[in-house]
Design an enzyme around this catalytic site. Structure first.
Site, short mmCIF file in Angstrom:
data_model
loop_
_atom_site.label_atom_id
_atom_site.label_comp_id
_atom_site.label_asym_id
_atom_site.label_seq_id
_atom_site.Cartn_x
_atom_site.Cartn_y
_atom_site.Cartn_z
CB SER A 51 -12.79 11.74 5.34
OG SER A 51 -12.07 10.55 5.52
CB CYS A 102 -11.10 6.80 4.43
SG CYS A 102 -9.36 7.10 4.04
CB CYS A 160 -7.84 5.07 2.15
SG CYS A 160 -9.36 5.87 1.63
CE LYS A 177 -6.86 1.17 -1.02
NZ LYS A 177 -7.61 2.05 -1.94
N GLY A 186 -13.85 -5.05 -11.95
CA GLY A 186 -12.79 -4.50 -12.78
C GLY A 186 -12.36 -3.11 -12.39
CE1 TYR A 233 -10.94 2.63 -4.79
CE2 TYR A 233 -12.51 3.18 -6.51
CZ TYR A 233 -12.16 3.18 -5.18
OH TYR A 233 -12.99 3.71 -4.25
CD GLU A 235 -6.79 0.12 -4.69
OE1 GLU A 235 -6.29 1.24 -4.88
OE2 GLU A 235 -7.80 -0.05 -3.96
NE ARG A 269 -20.88 -5.95 -15.78
CZ ARG A 269 -22.05 -5.56 -15.31
NH1 ARG A 269 -23.00 -6.47 -15.10
NH2 ARG A 269 -22.28 -4.30 -15.03
N GLY A 324 -18.42 -2.36 -7.32
CA GLY A 324 -18.91 -1.00 -7.18
C GLY A 324 -19.43 -0.69 -5.80
CG ASP A 326 -17.45 8.32 -1.14
OD1 ASP A 326 -16.91 9.33 -1.62
OD2 ASP A 326 -16.81 7.30 -0.80
CB ALA A 348 -2.75 6.75 -6.46
CG HIS A 395 20.11 10.68 -13.48
ND1 HIS A 395 19.39 9.95 -14.42
CD2 HIS A 395 21.35 10.14 -13.44
CE1 HIS A 395 20.17 9.02 -14.93
NE2 HIS A 395 21.37 9.10 -14.34
CD GLU A 447 16.17 10.75 -14.83
OE1 GLU A 447 16.84 11.71 -15.27
OE2 GLU A 447 16.66 9.73 -14.31
#
Length: 458
Positions: A14, A42, A47, A50, A174, A176, A180, A197, A265, A306, A344, A439, A444
């Site tokens: 990217s 990605c 991304c 996934k 543990g 994202y 996911e 862990r 990681g 990255d 997110a 609503h 909201e």
């Protein structure tokens, strides 16, 4: 000295694609080297695929929830090969789009992995190329620790091309990516365990979000195992390399799984680059060292995305690329603000967050208040699901500005994008209160927090 290119980019992900095509459009002679598919992690193994898998896995819960709305769904079945192959076709389409974008901009695409000869020279496939400036944009790769049987696990890269889905899977990690993929596997009908862990999932997120999400993952059907670590792994049948894996945990227990995913990681993908030949320094974790203008310790070499020790998000790499372009062409010193970046986690339920967590605000010594609520979304009053949503706002008492927003629940990613604009613009709690809610929606809740929702902080 005359160089072949004004800019040579290593990596067509990217950040690299954005930097190379914009630089070319401004008159630079640019080449980009990529040894894999165009678009980087990605687009190919991150991304995009996934999120497609997340969509697929959500149907696994949706069919059951639909019964409360009058839908009968007997006889439904899932075909992994259809999802996998349709995903691959879509990714190949995107690869073509990236190739066209680069070609139309006048960027020369060189297939192969590049490594440095010196700070102005790289070699790709035995051929050397020189450039006045070189940009490193190679991203990161999955990290799997070495232990007995570590060769029997897969990383997130392989998950997108599995021959078949297992009946039972273990996800180790543990972060994202771990939560996911645990949600994806669970939603696709796989008996899924998630082992971490530590004491709680999603380190670095707000503590209330971590605890709430972990409880929701368990309710969705994932076997969440905290304070759990793997000691070794072996094949149940040594003559069947594709067979069941027997996992020995450090607590002395053992259990067999058809698939073991390590999502422990990611590390900068610098090993093949021979950075020392260019005089480029990197830290102990492999991250390339850069100054505020993304310049490395070699004057002619830059790095972003990255591969540096910044925030590992695709939109961040793209923004960094544009900031670097402005520095090169307009002389603007880079003033990149890494605060208030919305993000997110596409777990199930999803998580959206922007700004400070409660713990970060406390560490900065800010005098603040917290509004928080959790509730059962309207959809689930008929679906029968026990899923709940969490929403949380942090407000600075000094100026009433909202300094953090957090959500766990459906459409969190979509909702947090809008809140990111508001918080970036400096919106106050009074601005939120003055905004009319849509609503009936979950969103909201963010503009209807009253004093009754104030959280009592210790």
């Amino acid at each position: 000295m005359a160089y072949q290119y004004d800019l040579f980019v290593i990596g067509a992900g990217s950040g690299g694609v954005r930097a190379s095509r914009v630089a070319a459009s401004k008159g630079y002679k640019v080449a980009v080297a990529e040894g894999s598919a165009l678009g980087g992690t990605c687009v190919n193994i991150g991304c995009v695929p996934k999120k497609l898998f997340v969509y697929a896995s959500e149907y696994g819960h949706g069919f059951g929830e639909a019964a409360g709305f009058g839908w009968s769904n007997e006889g439904t079945k899932f075909d992994w090969s259809v999802l996998r192959d349709n995903k691959t076709k879509e990714i190949e389409r995107l690869n073509g789009i990236y190739g066209n974008m680069l070609g139309n901009a006048g960027v020369e695409v060189i297939s192969g992995y590049a490594s440095f000869v010196d700070s102005h020279t790289v070699v790709v496939g035995g051929k050397t190329y020189t450039a006045e400036r070189i940009l490193i944009a190679v991203g990161a790769k999955p990290f799997i620790p070495e232990f007995p049987g570590s060769d029997l696990v897969v990383s997130s890269n392989e998950m997108f091309y599995l021959e078949s889905l297992p009946g039972k899977a273990l996800v180790v990690g543990g972060g994202y990516i771990a939560v996911e993929f645990a949600g994806i596997l669970n939603g696709l009908g796989v008996d899924t365990s998630l082992a971490y862990r530590g004491d709680q999932l999603l380190r670095g997120f707000d503590e209330d979000v971590r605890a709430f999400a972990s409880e929701e993952y368990t309710k969705s059907g994932i076997d969440v195992r905290l304070n759990t670590d793997v000691e070794r792994i072996e094949l149940l049948d040594a003559d069947d390399p594709n067979g069941e894996r027997l996992v020995h945990f450090k607590d002395g227990s053992s259990e067999s799984f058809g698939l073991i995913l390590y999502a422990t990681g990611r590390v900068p993908n610098v090993a093949p680059l021979d950075l020392e030949k260019a005089g480029v320094e990197f830290g102990k974790n492999g991250a390339v060292k850069v100054n505020n203008n993304f310049q490395t310790t070699a004057e002619s070499v830059f790095a972003l995305g990255d591969v540096t020790d910044k925030i590992q998000l695709t939109p961040v790499a793209i923004k960094e690329a544009m900031a670097l372009i402005d520095y090169w062409f307009d002389g603007k010193e880079v003033d990149f603000d890494y605060d208030n970046i919305p993000t997110a986690v596409f777990s199930q339920p999803a998580i959206g967050t922007v700004g400070l967590s409660e713990q970060e605000a406390e560490a900065r010594g800010i005098d603040f208040r917290v509004y928080q609520t959790d509730f059962r979304a309207m959809k689930h009053t008929l679906s029968g699901a026990t899923t709940r949503s969490l929403m949380k706002l942090l407000v600075n008492n000094a100026d009433d500005k909202v300094i953090g927003a957090h959500m766990v629940g459906d459409y969190s990613g979509e909702i947090i994008q809008g809140l990111g604009i508001a918080i970036k613009a400096g919106a106050t709690k009074a601005d939120f209160d003055a905004t009319v809610g849509v609503h009936p929606t979950s969103a909201e809740e963010f503009v209807t927090f009253s004093a009754n929702a104030l959280k009592e902080r210790k």
